[in-house]
Design an enzyme around this catalytic site. Sequence first.
Site, PDB file in Angstrom:
ATOM      1  N   GLU A 181       0.879  -1.179   0.000  1.00 53.91           N
ATOM      2  CA  GLU A 181       0.000   0.000   0.000  1.00 53.91           C
ATOM      3  C   GLU A 181       0.907   1.215   0.000  1.00 53.91           C
ATOM      4  O   GLU A 181       1.516   1.524   1.022  1.00 53.91           O
ATOM      5  CB  GLU A 181      -0.881   0.005   1.263  1.00 53.91           C
ATOM      6  CG  GLU A 181      -1.872  -1.125   1.346  1.00 53.91           C
ATOM      7  CD  GLU A 181      -3.045  -0.947   0.412  1.00 53.91           C
ATOM      8  OE1 GLU A 181      -3.226   0.155  -0.135  1.00 53.91           O
ATOM      9  OE2 GLU A 181      -3.779  -1.917   0.209  1.00 53.91           O
ATOM     10  N   CYS A 220      -1.934   9.321   2.893  1.00 55.35           N
ATOM     11  CA  CYS A 220      -1.558   8.747   1.592  1.00 55.35           C
ATOM     12  C   CYS A 220      -2.569   9.090   0.514  1.00 55.35           C
ATOM     13  O   CYS A 220      -2.220   9.277  -0.643  1.00 55.35           O
ATOM     14  CB  CYS A 220      -1.436   7.242   1.721  1.00 55.35           C
ATOM     15  SG  CYS A 220      -2.948   6.488   2.336  1.00 55.35           S
TER      16      CYS A 220
HETATM   17  P1  NAD Z   1       8.664   4.793   4.400  1.00 58.29           P
HETATM   18  O1  NAD Z   1       8.494   4.038   3.147  1.00 58.29           O
HETATM   19  O2  NAD Z   1       9.859   5.643   4.565  1.00 58.29           O
HETATM   20  O3  NAD Z   1       8.683   3.789   5.658  1.00 58.29           O
HETATM   21  C1  NAD Z   1       7.618   2.914   5.914  1.00 58.29           C
HETATM   22  C2  NAD Z   1       8.098   1.783   6.809  1.00 58.29           C
HETATM   23  O4  NAD Z   1       9.020   0.964   6.073  1.00 58.29           O
HETATM   24  C3  NAD Z   1       8.822   2.212   8.083  1.00 58.29           C
HETATM   25  O5  NAD Z   1       8.398   1.392   9.151  1.00 58.29           O
HETATM   26  C4  NAD Z   1      10.291   1.942   7.738  1.00 58.29           C
HETATM   27  O6  NAD Z   1      11.111   1.686   8.861  1.00 58.29           O
HETATM   28  C5  NAD Z   1      10.157   0.694   6.878  1.00 58.29           C
HETATM   29  N1  NAD Z   1      11.286   0.421   5.961  1.00 58.29           N
HETATM   30  C6  NAD Z   1      12.156   1.309   5.420  1.00 58.29           C
HETATM   31  N2  NAD Z   1      13.023   0.662   4.594  1.00 58.29           N
HETATM   32  C7  NAD Z   1      12.681  -0.655   4.628  1.00 58.29           C
HETATM   33  C8  NAD Z   1      13.190  -1.828   3.974  1.00 58.29           C
HETATM   34  N3  NAD Z   1      14.211  -1.774   3.115  1.00 58.29           N
HETATM   35  N4  NAD Z   1      12.605  -3.021   4.223  1.00 58.29           N
HETATM   36  C9  NAD Z   1      11.532  -3.092   5.074  1.00 58.29           C
HETATM   37  N5  NAD Z   1      11.028  -2.025   5.715  1.00 58.29           N
HETATM   38  C10 NAD Z   1      11.575  -0.812   5.489  1.00 58.29           C
HETATM   39  O7  NAD Z   1       7.311   5.641   4.573  1.00 58.29           O
HETATM   40  P2  NAD Z   1       6.975   6.761   5.649  1.00 58.29           P
HETATM   41  O8  NAD Z   1       7.805   7.967   5.352  1.00 58.29           O
HETATM   42  O9  NAD Z   1       7.000   6.166   7.017  1.00 58.29           O
HETATM   43  O10 NAD Z   1       5.429   7.063   5.294  1.00 58.29           O
HETATM   44  C11 NAD Z   1       5.012   7.954   4.328  1.00 58.29           C
HETATM   45  C12 NAD Z   1       4.679   7.234   3.028  1.00 58.29           C
HETATM   46  O11 NAD Z   1       3.710   6.232   3.247  1.00 58.29           O
HETATM   47  C13 NAD Z   1       4.060   8.165   2.002  1.00 58.29           C
HETATM   48  O12 NAD Z   1       4.652   7.914   0.749  1.00 58.29           O
HETATM   49  C14 NAD Z   1       2.594   7.766   1.974  1.00 58.29           C
HETATM   50  O13 NAD Z   1       1.929   8.043   0.760  1.00 58.29           O
HETATM   51  C15 NAD Z   1       2.675   6.304   2.263  1.00 58.29           C
HETATM   52  N6  NAD Z   1       1.417   5.796   2.829  1.00 58.29           N
HETATM   53  C16 NAD Z   1       0.615   4.968   2.073  1.00 58.29           C
HETATM   54  C17 NAD Z   1      -0.603   4.508   2.596  1.00 58.29           C
HETATM   55  C18 NAD Z   1      -1.538   3.597   1.810  1.00 58.29           C
HETATM   56  O14 NAD Z   1      -2.416   2.987   2.422  1.00 58.29           O
HETATM   57  N7  NAD Z   1      -1.389   3.459   0.513  1.00 58.29           N
HETATM   58  C19 NAD Z   1      -0.995   4.887   3.886  1.00 58.29           C
HETATM   59  C20 NAD Z   1      -0.154   5.723   4.615  1.00 58.29           C
HETATM   60  C21 NAD Z   1       1.055   6.161   4.090  1.00 58.29           C
END
Ligand code: NAD
Length: 495
Positions: A268, A302
């Site tokens: 997502e 998001c």
């Molecule tokens: P991010 O992608 O930086 O991090 C998300 C999570 O992934 C964190 O827990 C992080 O520690 C983990 N992570 C980072 N690198 C990883 C790896 N290599 N392997 C596994 N896990 C890893 O996102 P963010 O900055 O925390 O959140 C904002 C983003 O999330 C925005 O782009 C937003 O659009 C998106 N978002 C999407 C939805 C949806 O339902 N589609 C909902 C909320 C937020």
Amino acid sequence: MAYVSLLPSVQAFLRQPHGMFLHGCSVSAKGGKLLPVVNPADGQTIAHVGQASGAEVDAVVESSRQGFKSWGLVTPAQRSAVLFNLADLLEAHGEELAQLETLQSGKLINISRAFEVGQAANFLRYYAGWATKITGETITPSIPSFNGERYTAFTLREPVGVVVGIVPWNFSTMIAIWKVASALVTGCSVIIKPSEFTPLTILRIAELAMDAGLPPGVLNVVCGDGSVGKALIDHPGTNKVSFTGSVPTGIAVGASAMQAKLTRATLELGGKNAAGFLPDVSLEKAVSGIIEAGFLHSGQICAAAERFYVHRSQIDPLLDQLVTRLKTLKIGSPLDDTSEFGPVTNAQHQQKLAHYFAQSRAQNNTIVYGGNVIDRPGCYVEPTVILANSASDTLMTEETFGPVATFLPYDDEDELVSLMNDSPYGLSASLWTNDLAKALRMIPEIQVGTLWVNMHTLLDPAVPFGGVKSSGMGREFGGAFIEDFTELKSVMIRY
Ligand code: NAD
């Protein structure tokens, strides 16, 4: 001003050591690295959370494998009851959880109460009802009988196993609950890896889950940065990753999952969502729609819209009215429950937004309102309105994930549809018109996972949610999650 006083239970929770929730107990991680949790409203460190070591990840996965076995012995009706209990406990501890969430994320206290607690409880209750309704089907095989023998067949929906739920910082509780609920009703166990910025609330909820009757090991929480998420995906003992986060991380997570062992993955992700206003909509309604679509939770949603398309005949008066409304927004502490606009969630994000403001200026966009970091302690930025020059400007193409609404005028409906689709992403969009026939003709043309008409950002647990194009893979909510959290087993019998 109605400034919220912190509850003694919140202060006590902040004082205790934090690391993991492992097999029914809160324990401090021994991995060595301590990650600070910073209140973005004032820049103060409110707690430290231990990052899990490799050995601790192994221990969590081992516990979750045991949890998966024990949860498999629990009847669907009992699973449902546990989820209902957890929803009740979330509400009973609602103020405590809302305060914790606001302290770690800077979310306005009223949004924490309504979404992180209220909506999380609603989602739990919705999913609880599914526990007793997951079924396979019976099939009459199509092959001929050669010697009078007969065949029958049926399908079973079996839990996929140990689910790794990786959660972003923007709605750290509600999104964790989406994953917990989907996993638990389908009979999986789940390990939540919260964002390193916002790990506290789910650690507290895991304690409440034990009071709700969840056996140890069915819900574990492990903290740390992305390397811990990757270690969980790569681990031979996990079976699925349910990831919510940014597009680049989502692509890395999907690649890790495929390389590890064809681990099942639901992604997502983010996007660059559009809102299109037809000229029959009043300016007043359009302005309210833009505030709803672009500025709720400082745009850190998001599904929030960041690209706004307005008919050329309306763009000037609409921007005037929008600016007049934004000037009335009360910017303040998220713990003041009369504040209408708070900080963004962390200093890196504030810097990223400052970079986008500079880039927009460098591309000669018109900064209609805002466009600056606010000079006060904490991670505040101004609500911002920008008029772009073209569809290829950075702020029309890249997700800022902040309170930044960028506008472009259009001349006719065909152009509106093609502009709305002019993105590699497709999470959500909204269309605003009083002409339902027109809306119904345009709906099939717009390439997104969720399309709202005359509304934006309302997520309902009964309505499937997920992205098309580069905004993700798979769906949550409704009945759609069942496919992603179960395996379909076919059984054929000759008689
Ligand atoms: P991010 O992608 O930086 O991090 C998300 C999570 O992934 C964190 O827990 C992080 O520690 C983990 N992570 C980072 N690198 C990883 C790896 N290599 N392997 C596994 N896990 C890893 O996102 P963010 O900055 O925390 O959140 C904002 C983003 O999330 C925005 O782009 C937003 O659009 C998106 N978002 C999407 C939805 C949806 O339902 N589609 C909902 C909320 C937020």
